[in-house]
Design a protein around this motif. Structure first.
Motif, mmCIF file in Angstrom:
data_model
loop_
_atom_site.group_PDB
_atom_site.id
_atom_site.type_symbol
_atom_site.label_atom_id
_atom_site.label_comp_id
_atom_site.label_asym_id
_atom_site.label_seq_id
_atom_site.Cartn_x
_atom_site.Cartn_y
_atom_site.Cartn_z
ATOM 1 N N LEU A 108 0.827 -1.205 0.000
ATOM 2 C CA LEU A 108 0.000 0.000 0.000
ATOM 3 C C LEU A 108 0.863 1.256 0.000
ATOM 4 O O LEU A 108 1.986 1.254 0.502
ATOM 5 C CB LEU A 108 -0.910 0.028 1.229
ATOM 6 N N ASP A 109 0.289 2.327 -0.524
ATOM 7 C CA ASP A 109 0.938 3.636 -0.476
ATOM 8 C C ASP A 109 0.515 4.440 0.749
ATOM 9 O O ASP A 109 1.241 5.349 1.162
ATOM 10 C CB ASP A 109 0.592 4.427 -1.742
ATOM 11 N N ALA A 110 -0.643 4.117 1.318
ATOM 12 C CA ALA A 110 -1.140 4.912 2.439
ATOM 13 C C ALA A 110 -2.229 4.166 3.195
ATOM 14 O O ALA A 110 -2.883 3.262 2.653
ATOM 15 C CB ALA A 110 -1.669 6.257 1.937
ATOM 16 N N VAL A 111 -2.416 4.601 4.434
ATOM 17 C CA VAL A 111 -3.517 4.124 5.278
ATOM 18 C C VAL A 111 -4.227 5.333 5.866
ATOM 19 O O VAL A 111 -3.580 6.287 6.327
ATOM 20 C CB VAL A 111 -3.021 3.215 6.425
ATOM 21 N N PHE A 112 -5.542 5.282 5.838
ATOM 22 C CA PHE A 112 -6.394 6.304 6.460
ATOM 23 C C PHE A 112 -7.124 5.632 7.612
ATOM 24 O O PHE A 112 -7.697 4.558 7.434
ATOM 25 C CB PHE A 112 -7.398 6.834 5.428
ATOM 26 N N GLY A 113 -7.102 6.243 8.790
ATOM 27 C CA GLY A 113 -7.794 5.670 9.942
ATOM 28 C C GLY A 113 -8.591 6.731 10.670
ATOM 29 O O GLY A 113 -8.022 7.599 11.331
ATOM 30 N N ALA A 114 -9.907 6.697 10.547
ATOM 31 C CA ALA A 114 -10.785 7.662 11.220
ATOM 32 C C ALA A 114 -11.267 7.075 12.538
ATOM 33 O O ALA A 114 -11.860 5.997 12.552
ATOM 34 C CB ALA A 114 -11.965 8.010 10.326
ATOM 35 N N GLY A 115 -11.008 7.790 13.633
ATOM 36 C CA GLY A 115 -11.451 7.327 14.943
ATOM 37 C C GLY A 115 -10.881 5.977 15.312
ATOM 38 O O GLY A 115 -11.481 5.232 16.078
ATOM 39 N N LEU A 116 -9.726 5.652 14.786
ATOM 40 C CA LEU A 116 -9.203 4.287 14.883
ATOM 41 C C LEU A 116 -8.420 4.022 16.160
ATOM 42 O O LEU A 116 -8.646 3.019 16.839
ATOM 43 C CB LEU A 116 -8.314 4.010 13.665
ATOM 44 N N ILE A 117 -7.503 4.913 16.503
ATOM 45 C CA ILE A 117 -6.468 4.557 17.465
ATOM 46 C C ILE A 117 -7.019 4.226 18.853
ATOM 47 O O ILE A 117 -6.513 3.350 19.536
ATOM 48 C CB ILE A 117 -5.379 5.650 17.535
ATOM 49 N N ALA A 131 2.064 -0.500 9.464
ATOM 50 C CA ALA A 131 3.355 -0.194 8.838
ATOM 51 C C ALA A 131 3.809 -1.335 7.930
ATOM 52 O O ALA A 131 4.402 -1.096 6.867
ATOM 53 C CB ALA A 131 4.406 0.088 9.908
ATOM 54 N N ARG A 132 3.517 -2.565 8.330
ATOM 55 C CA ARG A 132 3.937 -3.727 7.535
ATOM 56 C C ARG A 132 3.363 -3.679 6.123
ATOM 57 O O ARG A 132 4.044 -4.023 5.149
ATOM 58 C CB ARG A 132 3.480 -5.027 8.225
ATOM 59 N N VAL A 133 2.119 -3.236 5.989
ATOM 60 C CA VAL A 133 1.446 -3.308 4.692
ATOM 61 C C VAL A 133 1.668 -2.060 3.839
ATOM 62 O O VAL A 133 1.169 -1.981 2.714
ATOM 63 C CB VAL A 133 -0.065 -3.588 4.859
ATOM 64 N N VAL A 134 2.414 -1.080 4.375
ATOM 65 C CA VAL A 134 2.677 0.166 3.656
ATOM 66 C C VAL A 134 4.143 0.205 3.225
ATOM 67 O O VAL A 134 5.036 -0.165 3.997
ATOM 68 C CB VAL A 134 2.339 1.387 4.543
ATOM 69 N N ARG A 135 4.393 0.670 2.019
ATOM 70 C CA ARG A 135 5.761 0.773 1.520
ATOM 71 C C ARG A 135 6.528 1.828 2.320
ATOM 72 O O ARG A 135 5.934 2.776 2.852
ATOM 73 C CB ARG A 135 5.751 1.157 0.042
ATOM 74 N N PRO A 136 7.856 1.702 2.404
ATOM 75 C CA PRO A 136 8.664 2.758 3.013
ATOM 76 C C PRO A 136 8.400 4.096 2.322
ATOM 77 O O PRO A 136 8.341 4.168 1.089
ATOM 78 C CB PRO A 136 10.104 2.284 2.782
ATOM 79 N N GLY A 137 8.191 5.129 3.119
ATOM 80 C CA GLY A 137 7.854 6.439 2.572
ATOM 81 C C GLY A 137 6.362 6.657 2.391
ATOM 82 O O GLY A 137 5.929 7.778 2.107
ATOM 83 N N GLY A 138 5.570 5.589 2.564
ATOM 84 C CA GLY A 138 4.119 5.729 2.502
ATOM 85 C C GLY A 138 3.584 6.461 3.719
ATOM 86 O O GLY A 138 4.307 6.714 4.687
ATOM 87 N N ARG A 139 2.299 6.805 3.674
ATOM 88 C CA ARG A 139 1.759 7.693 4.696
ATOM 89 C C ARG A 139 0.606 7.081 5.475
ATOM 90 O O ARG A 139 -0.081 6.176 4.997
ATOM 91 C CB ARG A 139 1.322 9.015 4.061
#
Length: 200
Positions: A108-117, A131-139
């Motif tokens: 993945l290039d990015a993850v969006f998490g609304a009300g997640l944490i 972080a595992r599923v996102v490429r280095p430098g992804g957001r």
């Protein structure tokens, strides 16, 4: 609100049918937060804990028809509401826990998490899984349509020093999980923390 997955599922499952009517005016805030994620046409993005999928249409608009949009949630009733609202047209819905995503490393290039944490059973472990599923430098964008103080007031509480979403707590938590916090906003009208996937 518990962070136990079974209790989270029960809490949101019981409220899924009325969720969008409780918060009908959040759409522009979601779209603005997605815009700050810096997505490009063709990118692959995950809405982690997507609920009724309110972020999916702006995510699809950002990545275009050639991009990939996934919405993962552990509550079947929420995913059913997303489909009922037609938001499954904007992305693929996955019944999945963010602590064990059925996705390849770095895809993945990015993850969006609304009300997640605040609903993560083990925040450090679960952020590491993102972080595992996102490429280095992804957001990563951690978002809420209202800030911490406004949200606490809505529930008749005060914000506390141990709140994971507070910058002094969130920054080291993200660092331990493979992320670097690069932007932090906590205002009455929104909460948005942006992080970049560290290399190495």
């Amino acid at each position: 609100m518990s962070d136990d997955p079974t209790q989270v599922r029960e809490f949101f499952g019981a409220r899924a049918a009325r969720w969008d009517t409780r918060f009908p005016d959040d759409g522009p805030a979601y779209a603005a937060a997605v815009a700050e994620l810096g997505l490009r046409p063709g990118d692959a993005v995950l809405d982690a804990g997507c609920g009724t999928g309110r972020a999916l249409p702006p995510l699809r608009e950002a990545v275009g028809p050639g991009g990939t949009v996934l919405g993962a949630d552990l509550t079947p009733e929420m995913l059913a509401e997303a489909a009922k609202a037609g938001r499954d047209a904007a992305g693929t819905l996955l019944l999945a826990d963010v602590s064990r995503l059925p996705l390849r490393d770095g895809g993945l290039d990015a993850v969006f998490g609304a009300g997640l944490i605040s609903h993560l059973a083990d925040p450090e472990r679960d952020l590491r899984e993102l972080a595992r599923v996102v490429r280095p430098g992804g957001r990563l964008a951690l978002f809420h349509p209202i800030g911490r103080a406004a949200l606490a007031a809505r529930h008749g509480r005060q914000i506390t020093d141990d709140d994971l979403r507070a910058e002094p707590n969130l920054r080291p938590l993200l660092a331990r999980s493979g992320w670097e916090l690069v932007s932090y906003t906590d205002e009455d009208e929104r909460y948005l923390a942006l992080a970049v996937r560290r290399t190495g």
